[in-house]
Every structure is written in structure tokens, then in C-alpha cells.
Write a protein that holds these residues in place. Structure first.
Motif, mmCIF file in Angstrom:
data_model
loop_
_atom_site.group_PDB
_atom_site.id
_atom_site.type_symbol
_atom_site.label_atom_id
_atom_site.label_comp_id
_atom_site.label_asym_id
_atom_site.label_seq_id
_atom_site.Cartn_x
_atom_site.Cartn_y
_atom_site.Cartn_z
ATOM 1 N N VAL A 53 0.835 -1.204 0.000
ATOM 2 C CA VAL A 53 0.000 0.000 0.000
ATOM 3 C C VAL A 53 0.873 1.259 0.000
ATOM 4 O O VAL A 53 0.561 2.246 -0.674
ATOM 5 C CB VAL A 53 -0.946 -0.003 1.229
ATOM 6 N N ILE A 54 1.982 1.226 0.734
ATOM 7 C CA ILE A 54 2.919 2.357 0.729
ATOM 8 C C ILE A 54 3.413 2.629 -0.687
ATOM 9 O O ILE A 54 3.481 3.777 -1.133
ATOM 10 C CB ILE A 54 4.115 2.082 1.667
ATOM 11 N N GLU A 55 3.734 1.560 -1.422
ATOM 12 C CA GLU A 55 4.220 1.717 -2.797
ATOM 13 C C GLU A 55 3.157 2.331 -3.699
ATOM 14 O O GLU A 55 3.461 3.156 -4.561
ATOM 15 C CB GLU A 55 4.676 0.360 -3.352
ATOM 16 N N ILE A 56 1.897 1.930 -3.508
ATOM 17 C CA ILE A 56 0.809 2.457 -4.339
ATOM 18 C C ILE A 56 0.605 3.950 -4.079
ATOM 19 O O ILE A 56 0.510 4.749 -5.013
ATOM 20 C CB ILE A 56 -0.494 1.679 -4.083
ATOM 21 N N PHE A 57 0.561 4.338 -2.797
ATOM 22 C CA PHE A 57 0.392 5.760 -2.479
ATOM 23 C C PHE A 57 1.628 6.565 -2.901
ATOM 24 O O PHE A 57 1.509 7.717 -3.319
ATOM 25 C CB PHE A 57 0.116 5.948 -0.990
ATOM 26 N N THR A 58 2.804 5.955 -2.798
ATOM 27 C CA THR A 58 4.018 6.632 -3.251
ATOM 28 C C THR A 58 3.950 6.901 -4.748
ATOM 29 O O THR A 58 4.326 7.975 -5.226
ATOM 30 C CB THR A 58 5.266 5.787 -2.927
ATOM 31 N N GLY A 98 4.667 14.807 -9.290
ATOM 32 C CA GLY A 98 5.938 15.509 -9.396
ATOM 33 C C GLY A 98 6.874 15.358 -8.219
ATOM 34 O O GLY A 98 8.007 15.825 -8.270
ATOM 35 N N LEU A 99 6.447 14.702 -7.133
ATOM 36 C CA LEU A 99 7.339 14.508 -5.997
ATOM 37 C C LEU A 99 8.394 13.459 -6.336
ATOM 38 O O LEU A 99 8.135 12.521 -7.091
ATOM 39 C CB LEU A 99 6.558 14.051 -4.759
ATOM 40 N N THR A 100 9.579 13.615 -5.764
ATOM 41 C CA THR A 100 10.613 12.608 -5.954
ATOM 42 C C THR A 100 10.241 11.352 -5.173
ATOM 43 O O THR A 100 9.405 11.380 -4.266
ATOM 44 C CB THR A 100 11.973 13.121 -5.456
ATOM 45 N N VAL A 128 4.307 9.469 2.618
ATOM 46 C CA VAL A 128 3.311 8.399 2.691
ATOM 47 C C VAL A 128 3.435 7.629 4.011
ATOM 48 O O VAL A 128 2.427 7.353 4.674
ATOM 49 C CB VAL A 128 3.462 7.433 1.494
ATOM 50 N N ILE A 129 4.661 7.295 4.394
ATOM 51 C CA ILE A 129 4.860 6.577 5.657
ATOM 52 C C ILE A 129 4.381 7.429 6.832
ATOM 53 O O ILE A 129 3.739 6.931 7.764
ATOM 54 C CB ILE A 129 6.342 6.193 5.836
#
Length: 231
Positions: A20-25, A32-34, A42-43
């Protein structure tokens, strides 16, 4: 609940959380965020630990990013309070035989989760994930918004870089080359790139004309962007 089931359940929930962290990231990355900034925010949002760095201002300065942040916070709360609590409560009421019968199911879910996790860590799959997420965003957010919808990729004081979808070509620039439309002189706007048919084209101010369904990456003041493209 046996120690084995507890450990397996913990690992399963951990894998789900990481996916889920990867999806929101990925959602934050397409704005445009790095990778580093997106992952940290996200974390912070999912864990409710708070995000007090100056970078958090970047998350809060656009409606689209605020909506993503709301989704992350709600999921983090639901996951920790409802989902995890419900699963643990359910298992605690099961008999030993019923719990032991769940080893196989939990093992399969862990294997699937691990495969998904390692897959989305691969660069080419990460790029596919970004494109998939972006296509969903464009369908659900951009194309249902008002004419020439945009979202801000980055902001620097009063200046922004935004991606704008041309759903209606303004009369001011219709049929004119970039140099003829005088967007730089009259509005202080610069086209960073034009994406046409999923291809970023090399801009030629003396030849290129903004067309319907183009995606423009623009640098300038948001008020001027609104004046030209949304008035």
C-alpha cells in the motif's frame, strides 16, 4: 493464538502495508514529488506519526495532493484500528484446530504478497505502475474537472510547474505558434514540454501550436495560468 500464526499474521500484514505504501508513493510521484519525498510523506501519513518537515508544505499546496493525503490517512487508520483489530479478534476466538488449518491460507497469501512486493520494486514494473496510476487519475480526476484541468507538480514561492490537459484551446492561442501567441511576454508563462499522443515533443516556438488533448507542462504563476486557460 500460536506463536507461529502470530508471526505469520504479522508478516502478512507487514507485506500488505508495504504494498500500500508503494501504491500511495506512486500516486504522489505522478504529481511531481521525488521517490524519496513521496515515500517519506506516505509513511508519515499512514502511521499517523506526523510530517513536520518543510517538505510537507509541498503535499498541502494542491487539492489533488491533499486528497491523496486524506486517502492515506484514512487507510492508515482503518488498517490499524479496524482490519488488524478484527483479524486478531477473530483468530483469538478460534479453536486450536481452526487456527492450525489457517497456516496454508496465510502462507499462500504471504507468498502472493511477497511476489507483488518484489515485483513493484523492479524499475520497469514501477514505471508501468506509475503509468497505470496516472491513467486512472486522468480518467477520474482530470477529465471530470472543469475545462483545461491541471495539477501542480511543484511550487517555488509564487511560481509553479503544473501539468495541464488541454480540453479546450483558448482563443488567445488557437491556431498560433508559441511565439505568435506571446504567452511569455503577456502572461509570463513558459512551456516546459508538450506531451502529444503519449510522446514528449521537442518544442519549436516558431512551429509548434497547442492542440486539443495536448498535455502541457507549464512554468509560471498560477493566476496567469488560470487567466489564459480557464477564463
Amino acid at each position: 493464538m500460536t506463536i507461529g500464526i502470530s508471526v505469520a499474521l504479522f508478516l502478512l500484514l507487514l507485506i500488505i502495508y508495504i504494498v500500500v505504501i508503494e501504491i500511495f508513493t506512486a500516486l504522489f510521484r505522478i504529481t511531481g514529488l521525488t521517490q524519496e519525498k513521496a515515500n517519506f510523506q506516505v509513511i508519515s501519513l499512514l502511521t499517523g506519526a506526523g510530517f513536520t518537515t518543510l517538505e510537507s508544505e509541498v503535499v498541502m499546496n494542491t487539492k489533488f495532493r491533499r486528497n491523496i493525503a486524506k486517502g492515506a490517512m484514512l487507510f492508515g487508520y482503518m488498517f490499524s484500528v479496524f482490519l488488524a483489530g478484527t483479524i486478531i479478534s477473530m483468530l483469538s476466538k478460534m479453536s486450536t484446530n481452526e487456527v492450525n488449518n489457517m497456516y496454508g491460507a496465510i502462507g499462500i497469501l504471504m507468498a502472493i504478497g511477497a511476489i507483488i512486493y518484489f515485483a513493484i520494486k523492479m524499475k520497469w514494473i514501477k514505471r508501468l505502475l506509475d503509468k497505470w496510476v496516472q491513467s486512472i487519475v486522468e480518467k477520474l480526476y482530470l477529465k471530470k474537472s472543469k475545462k483545461n484541468p491541471y495539477y501542480i507538480l511543484e511550487s517555488y514561492g509564487k511560481m509553479v510547474i503544473c501539468e495541464l490537459l488541454v480540453t479546450e484551446v483558448p482563443e488567445k492561442i488557437k491556431g498560433k505558434t508559441i511565439i505568435e501567441s506571446k504567452v511569455k511576454e503577456e502572461y509570463g508563462l513558459s512551456y516546459v514540454t508538450i506531451v502529444r499522443k503519449n510522446e514528449s515533443i521537442e518544442i519549436s516556438p516558431f512551429k509548434d501550436i497547442v492542440k486539443l488533448n495536448d498535455k502541457l507542462v507549464i512554468h509560471g504563476k498560477i493566476g496567469k495560468i488560470n487567466k489564459l486557460f480557464r477564463s
